[in-house]
Design a protein around this motif. Structure first.
Motif, mmCIF file in Angstrom:
data_model
loop_
_atom_site.group_PDB
_atom_site.id
_atom_site.type_symbol
_atom_site.label_atom_id
_atom_site.label_comp_id
_atom_site.label_asym_id
_atom_site.label_seq_id
_atom_site.Cartn_x
_atom_site.Cartn_y
_atom_site.Cartn_z
ATOM 1 N N ALA A 30 0.829 -1.208 0.000
ATOM 2 C CA ALA A 30 0.000 0.000 0.000
ATOM 3 C C ALA A 30 0.866 1.261 0.000
ATOM 4 C CB ALA A 30 -0.936 -0.001 1.213
ATOM 5 N N PHE A 31 1.896 1.262 0.832
ATOM 6 C CA PHE A 31 2.771 2.436 0.886
ATOM 7 C C PHE A 31 3.620 2.545 -0.386
ATOM 8 C CE2 PHE A 31 1.458 2.609 5.240
ATOM 9 C CZ PHE A 31 1.545 3.958 5.560
ATOM 10 N N ASN A 32 4.076 1.418 -0.927
ATOM 11 C CA ASN A 32 4.812 1.454 -2.196
ATOM 12 C C ASN A 32 3.953 2.059 -3.300
ATOM 13 O OD1 ASN A 32 7.171 0.346 -1.194
ATOM 14 N ND2 ASN A 32 6.740 -1.722 -1.903
ATOM 15 N N ALA A 33 2.675 1.719 -3.322
ATOM 16 C CA ALA A 33 1.765 2.264 -4.332
ATOM 17 C C ALA A 33 1.631 3.773 -4.180
ATOM 18 C CB ALA A 33 0.399 1.587 -4.231
ATOM 19 N N ASN A 34 1.571 4.250 -2.939
ATOM 20 C CA ASN A 34 1.474 5.701 -2.708
ATOM 21 C C ASN A 34 2.735 6.422 -3.180
ATOM 22 O OD1 ASN A 34 -1.080 5.623 -1.663
ATOM 23 N ND2 ASN A 34 -0.538 6.489 0.314
ATOM 24 N N VAL A 35 3.887 5.840 -2.894
ATOM 25 C CA VAL A 35 5.153 6.445 -3.329
ATOM 26 C C VAL A 35 5.202 6.493 -4.854
ATOM 27 C CG1 VAL A 35 7.660 6.139 -3.406
ATOM 28 C CG2 VAL A 35 6.441 5.865 -1.248
ATOM 29 N N ALA A 36 4.826 5.408 -5.502
ATOM 30 C CA ALA A 36 4.835 5.360 -6.967
ATOM 31 C C ALA A 36 3.852 6.374 -7.559
ATOM 32 C CB ALA A 36 4.499 3.950 -7.453
ATOM 33 N N ALA A 37 2.689 6.518 -6.942
ATOM 34 C CA ALA A 37 1.680 7.449 -7.445
ATOM 35 C C ALA A 37 2.140 8.902 -7.320
ATOM 36 C CB ALA A 37 0.362 7.254 -6.706
ATOM 37 N N ALA A 38 2.993 9.177 -6.356
ATOM 38 C CA ALA A 38 3.460 10.546 -6.126
ATOM 39 C C ALA A 38 4.830 10.795 -6.761
ATOM 40 C CB ALA A 38 3.511 10.826 -4.627
ATOM 41 N N GLU A 39 5.247 9.928 -7.653
ATOM 42 C CA GLU A 39 6.574 10.033 -8.257
ATOM 43 C C GLU A 39 6.818 11.392 -8.918
ATOM 44 O OE1 GLU A 39 9.086 7.734 -11.689
ATOM 45 O OE2 GLU A 39 7.787 6.547 -10.405
#
Length: 86
Positions: A30-39
């Motif tokens: 879930a946190f990896n997805a947030n980081v990727a979305a905010a790239e």
């Protein structure tokens, strides 16, 4: 559920992982997805999603064996870029 996981605080994540409400891997994903979305924001110079998943899997393995997870077991962290890393 993954969006909800990123809204939880440290204690709620730790307790949820320890209690089996969700896995450390689910939290890391879930946190990896947030980081990727905010790239596009360039918030992280170096992202290490694979290391986060490896660490999460180790926590989940400890939990499966009934071992102590520690105070931050299953809680992902983001570090400011003022630290030297490998």
């Amino acid at each position: 559920m993954s969006e909800e996981l990123t809204e939880l605080g440290v204690k709620a994540i730790r307790d949820g992982v320890a209690g089996g409400d969700f896995t450390a891997r689910e939290v890391a994903e879930a946190f990896n997805a947030n980081v990727a979305a905010a790239e596009a924001l360039n918030a992280f110079i170096v992202a290490t999603p694979e290391k986060a998943l490896e660490a999460a899997d180790a926590v989940d393995a400890k939990r499966a064996k009934g071992e102590e997870l520690g105070k931050m077991g299953g809680v992902p962290i983001g570090m400011k870029d003022l630290f030297c890393t490998n």
